[in-house]
Design an enzyme around this catalytic site. Sequence first.
Site, PDB file in Angstrom:
ATOM      1  CB  SER A  94      -0.958  -0.038   1.192  1.00  0.00           C
ATOM      2  OG  SER A  94      -1.966   0.947   1.088  1.00  0.00           O
ATOM      3  CG  ASP A 166      -7.486  -3.043  -2.189  1.00  0.00           C
ATOM      4  OD1 ASP A 166      -8.084  -2.249  -1.442  1.00  0.00           O
ATOM      5  OD2 ASP A 166      -6.254  -3.048  -2.347  1.00  0.00           O
ATOM      6  CG  HIS A 193      -5.928  -2.483   1.248  1.00  0.00           C
ATOM      7  ND1 HIS A 193      -5.393  -2.086   0.037  1.00  0.00           N
ATOM      8  CD2 HIS A 193      -5.216  -1.827   2.206  1.00  0.00           C
ATOM      9  CE1 HIS A 193      -4.403  -1.229   0.255  1.00  0.00           C
ATOM     10  NE2 HIS A 193      -4.272  -1.066   1.560  1.00  0.00           N
TER      11      HIS A 193
END
Length: 220
Positions: A94, A166, A193
């Site tokens: 991320s 996600d 995610h």
Amino acid sequence: MRFLCLHGMGTSAEIFETQTGPLRQALGKNHDYEFYEGEHEVPAAPGIDAVFNCEIYKAWYDPCLGASTHRKAVELLKDIIDEDGPFDGCIGFSQGAALLASLLLAHQAQDPFSPPPFHLAIFICGSSALSVSEDDGSWSRINPQELAGKNKRIKIPTVHIYGYKDPAYQESLNLKNMCEPRNRLEYGHTSGHDIPRGIAVTSEMARVVQKGIERALCGH
């Protein structure tokens, strides 16, 4: 290979080490992993505090704390590489992936004739690399089409792992498109995610990462 590993926003180095445990195990014992932690204390990422009971959660940068946090995060990453490197590859989740991409793009633009800081980048649920102006405090995603048009996409081998469920799925696609198509590999899973821990999906992720490692080792 020796990997530098960067966590996502609202987690920590320790959390990311746990999250990547099954994948690292599946890749075998021939690799070393160094986990680093952002400087800014932030709230836990959604769902993280239900799984990991930590007192503090960290981020590499935070728009709420000012545009300078992004520049300082890139500088911190450069210092880590200078002091603890060399590293063969990097793994980012991320925000950690976005920071690594920002560093790689900046290196290519500012020092195009020197060796890249890594030979392989593994982006997991990666976010877009950012362009940040400290003059007006603006944050914007780097446009993959502009990079392609100027032949400035990330050129080292990359592996992109993302979840179809996600909420930030499009961010992962943006990051993928910032990388040279002929040098990138990708794997999509049916989770969100996070980094799936099931045996079958972990095996598939490891298979794609191993291909990326082989490309990096043979100079792609």
